[in-house]
Enzyme design. Structure first.
Site, PDB file in Angstrom:
ATOM      1  N   ASN A 148       0.868  -1.324   0.058  1.00  0.00           N
ATOM      2  CA  ASN A 148      -0.060   0.136   0.129  1.00  0.00           C
ATOM      3  C   ASN A 148       0.794   1.320   0.044  1.00  0.00           C
ATOM      4  OD1 ASN A 148       0.446  -1.431   2.617  1.00  0.00           O
ATOM      5  ND2 ASN A 148      -0.598   0.770   3.400  1.00  0.00           N
ATOM      6  N   GLN A 178      -5.155  -3.516  -1.958  1.00  0.00           N
ATOM      7  CA  GLN A 178      -4.665  -2.526  -3.039  1.00  0.00           C
ATOM      8  C   GLN A 178      -4.500  -3.284  -4.344  1.00  0.00           C
ATOM      9  OE1 GLN A 178      -4.764   0.656  -2.537  1.00  0.00           O
ATOM     10  NE2 GLN A 178      -4.411   0.722  -0.042  1.00  0.00           N
ATOM     11  N   CYS A 322      -3.244   5.290   6.977  1.00  0.00           N
ATOM     12  CA  CYS A 322      -3.360   4.757   8.290  1.00  0.00           C
ATOM     13  C   CYS A 322      -2.585   4.694   9.337  1.00  0.00           C
ATOM     14  CB  CYS A 322      -3.758   3.240   7.904  1.00  0.00           C
ATOM     15  SG  CYS A 322      -5.053   3.101   6.901  1.00  0.00           S
TER      16      CYS A 322
END
Lengths: 381, 382
Positions: A148, A178, A322
């Protein structure tokens, strides 16, 4: 207008998805587990969505698709729910998303032997590195399909076959959050036992996602309750989310090739402009997802660059959204990025709503702001 | 009937101006309880809240104990000054087990038993009623208080809940606080509010070098602090221009010293604009390079108002302990960077000499930079 280039964090909902959501919020709001005729109808919609998703992703049976609330839950169910023998070990990629990494750490803290696999400098996990860690006691191998942060695409098929050669009973799980809708994915062909993906990365609603569980594999549920999803995931189904997820996946899968061509063109435009910026590099350029471009600029802080770009209505990511609350990205550290570059990583991720004009604007503003920022900070090369 | 008794702290030491402090305290209590229905009266050196919803009793006690100037709070039964009534109430509120002591206070001398007699008689009743109780007059685990008032009513209550003490906010003048978003400055705010100071905050913001989340965090802290300061306004000053100018023109090691001097100048201007008589900072001696005596001397030199540093003698551990107690710690440790952490020099000067500082900053157009910052202040009432 916002020029949105943080599509790995989340995406704009597709118009068709929105329409379906509206219908299920206002007209078809029935609980699929109830025994009235309308509930039966919504239950049929779920069954239909399940088989369409299985079909779009090459699963051999609709029953292999388990609906959950998103990537994080799917990853948790795979890691926590997969059977573990006494004295077993688990092999986990060194650049996994926090949903996998932190869940693996939880297992490690509970006494399980968790082995982290090294990654290459561009974020790939190599088959031979995984194979070195697998033995007859390995219960689970978790290697993400597409990284990611850098976009590195791992050769999951070869990892599966290498693992199974050493230990046919070991399960292989891949986080495909992803990957689905961004690169071609055929689950049967990959040979994985478990595979997670999320809806909101491909223009479906937040709160949607799936765990693919290959037939005859039995997991222990993490959530218990009413026994929905064949007892694997209790909780009233997010019907509109599920039905519209099927549409989003079908649309994304159907246009993977077309979008890849466009995204690769976008990357070329940016790469051409990067030639004019000193001391910058693309973190992964081989075996990489067309939808992700990770660029590192020496001697700048990506957060400041990100704020400068947002003043020009451009949104990009820095590392992973994140993990942006952490000081340094664990993944960028894992790929051994040089210390001059590690704070200056910007993640550009595309979607079908990006245009070439937007990309040119982004490239121009990148150059302008990197230079301005370096001047302000007194950086000279 | 349930009532809440409020005792005040050092106000009773005041002489002719005691009324001023009492009025401030009562206004502050009323302000804190603005969303509740109740009656508040003053009775012989303390306040009594009555006629409230019984379900709200705990929340009123918790709110009132956090008002500065409050020494302690008790939830009490108000009964007729009649032995049987008092006994009934004492039995109802008595602890279930352990040691206890009955403390009586008889303001109404017409009551037939004196304090000693009433205490021993009620104590006897409690012992008779519950075999798990025993009396300990020296170190009791529980107290049963009986307060016979002159108006024919008696308060019966167990332990008192400690208040936050201090002086009522508004009685100690007005000050501006430099609120960074770290752990220390909210605690400094609390400490000064505790001594009765009314406070408004100044936050220096360095967008795009810091995020909007960093500013949001400061506003969240301000909201938490409002519980103690009763009112809270934050003046958000854009500091980016000043920081980049210093970074460009001054030696790197003086960055923080010069930055702090600008903060002081701006704080003083805002303080005077809003009739505040002091500047408050969260500095603690020697904690970081900008908090050595020499650094403090350098930053202090641009201020004419007194600069109050309530944490100057505190260790970090002690500051954190207070931050946790006043609920600011968890917000303070959110990871968004504040303006102090950008352009951070590798080796900041720890013992700046004032004459050197003045010389190195003289290349800047100080007045113009200060004026420009003051023109772009965003005032937020939280």
């Amino acid at each position: 207008m916002i020029n949105y280039f943080d599509n790995c964090a989340t995406t704009r909902v597709d118009d068709d998805v929105l329409q379906i959501l509206n219908k299920f919020f206002t007209e078809m709001y029935f609980n699929p587990s109830s025994l009235n005729k309308y509930s039966l109808e919504v239950a049929r919609y779920i069954a239909d969505a399940r088989s369409r998703i299985a079909n779009a992703l090459g699963a051999s049976s609709p029953s292999e698709i388990v609906f959950v609330s998103g990537g994080t839950e799917a990853d948790n169910l795979a890691l926590l729910g997969s059977p573990k023998r006494k004295n077993c070990n688990i092999v986990v990629g060194g650049a996994e998303h926090s949903a996998v990494y932190n869940t693996a750490m939880k297992l490690k803290n509970s006494g399980i032997d968790v082995r982290f696999c090294p990654v290459t400098t561009d974020g790939h996990t190599l088959t031979e590195d995984v194979a070195k860690l697998v033995d007859e006691n390995t219960s689970l191998v978790a290697i993400m399909h597409v990284n990611n942060e850098t976009g590195a695409v791992n050769d999951v098929k070869s990892i599966v076959s290498a693992v199974k050669k050493i230990n046919p009973t070991a399960l292989v799980f891949s986080d495909g959050v992803q990957a689905v809708g961004k690169i071609p994915v055929n689950l049967s062909n990959l040979g994985v036992d478990l595979y997670s993906f999320s809806g909101h990365k491909i223009h479906a609603s937040k709160g949607t996602g799936c765990l693919y569980v290959r037939r005859r594999i039995s997991l222990n549920p993490v959530l218990t309750g009413g026994g929905q999803e064949s007892n694997l995931r209790s909780g009233t189904e997010y019907v509109g989310g599920i039905v519209s997820l099927a549409v989003a996946i079908e649309k994304a899968v159907a246009s993977v090739e077309e979008h890849s061509r466009a995204f690769n063109r976008f990357k070329q435009i940016i790469a051409d402009k990067l030639q004019e910026i000193p001391m910058c590099k693309v973190n992964c350029s081989e075996d990489v997802s067309p939808a992700i471009m990770s660029v590192a600029f020496a001697k700048i802080k990506s957060e400041v660059l990100m704020h400068m770009l947002e003043n020009s209505d451009i949104i990009v990511g820095m590392g992973s959204a994140c993990s942006s609350k952490n000081k340094h990205s664990r993944i960028l550290s894992a790929i051994s990025l040089d210390k001059d570059y590690i704070e200056g990583v910007v993640r550009i991720s595309f979607s079908k709503y990006n245009t070439e004009e937007q990309v040119r604007y982004l490239a121009e503003k990148l150059k302008e702001n990197v230079s301005l920022l370096r001047k302000t900070m007194g950086v000279r090369f | 009937m349930k009532v809440i008794l409020i005792r005040y702290s050092e106000i009773h030491l005041k002489g002719n101006n005691r009324g001023f402090f009492e009025n401030a305290l009562i206004n502050n209590i009323r302000h804190s309880l603005a969303d509740k229905k109740y009656k508040l009266v003053k009775q012989s050196g303390r306040y009594v809240i009555s006629e409230f919803e019984e379900s709200e009793a705990d929340s009123i006690v918790e709110t009132v104990r956090n008002v500065f100037g409050v020494y302690s709070v008790s939830l009490a039964d108000e009964v007729k000054s009649d032995y049987e009534e008092i006994k009934k109430s004492a039995l109802a509120i008595a602890p279930e087990s352990g040691t206890f002591k009955v403390v009586c206070n008889r303001a109404d001398k017409r009551f037939p038993l004196n304090s000693m007699q009433l205490a021993s008689s009620i104590g006897g009743d409690l012992l008779e009623n519950n075999g798990k109780l025993s009396v300990d007059l020296h170190k009791p685990q529980h107290l049963v208080n009986i307060d016979v008032r002159e108006n024919g009513k008696t308060f019966v209550f167990t332990n008192s809940i400690k208040g936050v003490n201090g002086m009522p906010v508004g009685t100690g003048g007005k000050g501006v606080l430099l609120l960074s978003g770290g752990i220390d400055s909210p605690v400094a705010c609390y400490m000064m509010a505790k001594r009765g100071m009314s406070i408004r905050a100044i936050h220096f913001h360095s967008y795009p070098f810091t995020s909007l989340q960093a500013k949001e965090k400061v506003l969240t802290l301000a909201k938490i602090l409002k519980k103690y300061t009763l009112h809270m306004t934050v003046d958000v000053v854009s500091f980016t221009e000043i920081q980049t100018a210093i970074h460009e023109k001054c030696p790197e090691e003086f960055m923080i010293t010069i930055m702090r001097r600008f903060m002081m100048r701006i704080a003083e201007r805002l303080a005077k604009k809003y009739s505040c008589g002091a500047i408050i900072t969260g500095e603690s001696l020697g904690q970081v390079a900008s908090q050595t005596l020499e650094s403090i001397t350098s930053t202090n030199a641009v201020a004419t108002l007194p600069v109050l540093r309530p944490l100057i003698g505190f260790d970090k551990d002690e500051i954190i302990e207070i931050a946790k107690r006043i609920d600011t710690f968890e917000t303070s440790i959110l990871p968004y960077e504040d303006c102090c952490t950008i352009f951070l020099p590798k080796n900041p000067v720890t013992k700046p000499r004032l004459d050197v500082v003045k010389r190195v900053e003289s290349v800047l157009d100080i007045d113009a930079l200060v004026e420009q910052a003051l023109e772009n202040v965003e005032t937020i009432v939280v």
